[in-house]
Scaffold this motif. Structure first.
Motif, short mmCIF file in Angstrom:
data_model
loop_
_atom_site.label_atom_id
_atom_site.label_comp_id
_atom_site.label_asym_id
_atom_site.label_seq_id
_atom_site.Cartn_x
_atom_site.Cartn_y
_atom_site.Cartn_z
N VAL A 1 38.61 7.40 -7.39
CA VAL A 1 38.01 6.15 -6.95
C VAL A 1 36.59 6.40 -6.42
O VAL A 1 35.63 5.71 -6.81
CB VAL A 1 38.88 5.48 -5.87
N LEU A 2 36.45 7.38 -5.54
CA LEU A 2 35.13 7.68 -4.99
C LEU A 2 34.16 8.13 -6.08
O LEU A 2 32.97 7.79 -6.05
CB LEU A 2 35.25 8.74 -3.90
N ARG A 3 34.67 8.88 -7.03
CA ARG A 3 33.80 9.35 -8.13
C ARG A 3 33.28 8.17 -8.93
O ARG A 3 32.09 8.13 -9.29
CB ARG A 3 34.57 10.31 -9.03
N ASP A 4 34.12 7.20 -9.22
CA ASP A 4 33.68 6.04 -10.00
C ASP A 4 32.58 5.28 -9.26
O ASP A 4 31.57 4.88 -9.87
CB ASP A 4 34.86 5.10 -10.25
N TYR A 5 32.74 5.09 -7.98
CA TYR A 5 31.70 4.37 -7.23
C TYR A 5 30.44 5.21 -7.08
O TYR A 5 29.32 4.65 -7.06
CB TYR A 5 32.24 3.93 -5.86
N ARG A 6 30.58 6.50 -6.95
CA ARG A 6 29.38 7.35 -6.89
C ARG A 6 28.55 7.21 -8.16
O ARG A 6 27.31 7.12 -8.11
CB ARG A 6 29.78 8.82 -6.67
N ILE A 7 29.22 7.24 -9.30
CA ILE A 7 28.51 7.12 -10.58
C ILE A 7 27.84 5.75 -10.69
O ILE A 7 26.66 5.65 -11.06
CB ILE A 7 29.49 7.34 -11.74
N ARG A 8 28.60 4.71 -10.39
CA ARG A 8 28.05 3.36 -10.54
C ARG A 8 26.87 3.12 -9.60
O ARG A 8 25.81 2.61 -10.02
CB ARG A 8 29.13 2.32 -10.25
N LEU A 9 27.02 3.49 -8.34
CA LEU A 9 25.96 3.24 -7.37
C LEU A 9 24.73 4.11 -7.62
O LEU A 9 23.60 3.67 -7.37
CB LEU A 9 26.49 3.45 -5.96
N ALA A 10 24.94 5.33 -8.10
CA ALA A 10 23.80 6.19 -8.43
C ALA A 10 22.96 5.58 -9.55
O ALA A 10 21.72 5.66 -9.54
CB ALA A 10 24.28 7.58 -8.81
N LYS A 11 23.61 4.98 -10.53
CA LYS A 11 22.87 4.33 -11.62
C LYS A 11 22.08 3.13 -11.13
O LYS A 11 21.08 2.74 -11.75
CB LYS A 11 23.85 3.91 -12.71
N LEU A 12 22.51 2.54 -10.02
CA LEU A 12 21.80 1.39 -9.45
C LEU A 12 20.71 1.82 -8.47
O LEU A 12 20.00 0.97 -7.93
CB LEU A 12 22.79 0.46 -8.75
N GLY A 13 20.60 3.12 -8.22
CA GLY A 13 19.55 3.61 -7.33
C GLY A 13 20.00 3.93 -5.93
O GLY A 13 19.17 4.25 -5.07
N PHE A 14 21.30 3.88 -5.68
CA PHE A 14 21.81 4.25 -4.36
C PHE A 14 21.82 5.77 -4.20
O PHE A 14 22.00 6.52 -5.18
CB PHE A 14 23.23 3.72 -4.16
N THR A 15 21.69 6.21 -2.97
CA THR A 15 21.76 7.62 -2.63
C THR A 15 22.88 7.82 -1.61
O THR A 15 22.95 7.09 -0.61
CB THR A 15 20.43 8.12 -2.02
N GLU A 16 23.74 8.79 -1.86
CA GLU A 16 24.83 9.05 -0.93
C GLU A 16 24.29 9.75 0.31
O GLU A 16 23.48 10.69 0.21
CB GLU A 16 25.91 9.90 -1.60
N THR A 17 24.76 9.32 1.45
CA THR A 17 24.33 9.90 2.72
C THR A 17 25.37 10.92 3.19
O THR A 17 26.48 11.00 2.67
CB THR A 17 24.15 8.82 3.79
N ASP A 18 24.97 11.69 4.19
CA ASP A 18 25.89 12.67 4.78
C ASP A 18 26.41 12.20 6.13
O ASP A 18 26.84 13.02 6.96
CB ASP A 18 25.20 14.03 4.92
N ALA A 19 26.38 10.92 6.32
CA ALA A 19 26.85 10.37 7.60
C ALA A 19 28.35 10.57 7.73
O ALA A 19 29.11 10.41 6.78
CB ALA A 19 26.51 8.89 7.69
N ALA A 20 28.78 10.95 8.94
CA ALA A 20 30.21 11.13 9.21
C ALA A 20 30.84 9.77 9.44
O ALA A 20 30.41 9.00 10.32
CB ALA A 20 30.40 12.02 10.43
N LEU A 21 31.86 9.45 8.63
CA LEU A 21 32.50 8.14 8.70
C LEU A 21 33.88 8.27 9.33
O LEU A 21 34.63 9.21 9.02
CB LEU A 21 32.61 7.54 7.30
N PRO A 22 34.25 7.35 10.17
CA PRO A 22 35.60 7.40 10.78
C PRO A 22 36.65 7.01 9.74
O PRO A 22 36.56 5.96 9.10
CB PRO A 22 35.52 6.36 11.91
#
Length: 254
Positions: free
Chosen positions: A192-213
């Motif tokens: 699931v996370l991989r699919d969203y990473r691919i989709r959002l990267a194509k739209l210009g999003f950058t993944e952050t290293d923020a710690a999420l609860p």
């Protein structure tokens, strides 16, 4: 001639014959004397060894000088036709990459294997172009489907998912839209996370290293694109994975 003289000659001749027989010397056919001692060794000279070169043999040529018979035998097996080298496989040293590195072959890119991978698009996405347009949709909530005005291209569910709920909530003062999605799938949380990473990267999003609860073994990832933010969380279950996608997107003029 008196008989006494003849008798004397006969005795002398007999003695001579006896002496010659005792010495083994008899007159030959050509008048020359030959011996007939059967115990004597042959008078013929021994034959020359086979390995000795004859006096009439030609001298060895320059090509065979110093070469053993085995070496000459192997040399005779080697092909003498210059065209025989044409059968050897050739190595293509042509430059197919176009970068001047001769002998390096660069395989063409397979679009099926690179499509959708983050950072491999030939043209970078335009991050200044807003992902939603004005006017913003009205607030809406939907069950088992997407709410009206939900930005499917950005945060729509992955394939083979079942939508639980979805919602959109505009903020007219800043031209932003808050969107939320809850869905389930039989795929794992990592998929699931991989699919969203691919989709959002194509739209210009950058993944952050923020710690999420996160709780209950959940996995989460956050993304940013200018003023737009997205958080995706996936929680594995016994038979399926439940995931949520929450984002704040901005329209032009915000």
């Amino acid at each position: 001639m008196p008989r006494q003289v003849l008798a004397a000659y006969a005795v002398v001749a007999l003695v001579a014959v006896v002496a010659m027989a005792w010495l083994g010397v008899v007159p030959g056919d050509d008048g020359a004397q030959r011996t007939h001692d059967s115990s004597a060794t042959p008078t013929s000279s021994p034959s020359a060894p086979d390995s000795a070169p004859s006096s009439t043999s030609a001298p060895p040529s320059d090509d065979s000088a110093g070469t053993t018979p085995d070496a000459r035998e192997h040399d005779s097996d080697a092909p003498t036709d210059p065209s025989a080298s044409d059968t050897q496989p050739s190595v293509d040293t042509s430059d197919t990459s176009g970068n001047g590195d001769s002998g390096v072959e660069v395989l063409p890119t397979d679009p099926e294997t690179t499509e959708g991978l983050p950072g491999l698009d030939t043209k970078p996405p335009d991050t200044k172009q807003p992902l939603i347009d004005l006017p913003l949709p009205d607030s809406a909530v939907a069950k088992d489907s997407l709410a009206k005005g939900f930005p499917r291209k950005v945060l729509g569910p992955r394939k083979k998912s079942a939508i639980v709920t979805s919602s959109v909530s505009p903020a007219a003062d800043v031209n932003s839209l808050q969107v939320a999605l809850v869905a389930t799938t039989r795929a794992g949380a990592d998929a699931v996370l991989r699919d969203y990473r691919i989709r959002l990267a194509k739209l210009g999003f950058t993944e952050t290293d923020a710690a999420l609860p996160v709780i209950g073994g959940s996995s989460a990832a956050s993304f940013i694109r200018g003023d737009d933010t997205v958080v995706v969380t996936a929680t594995p279950g016994a038979d399926e994975t439940t995931y949520t996608a929450y984002g704040t997107l901005h329209a032009s003029g915000s």
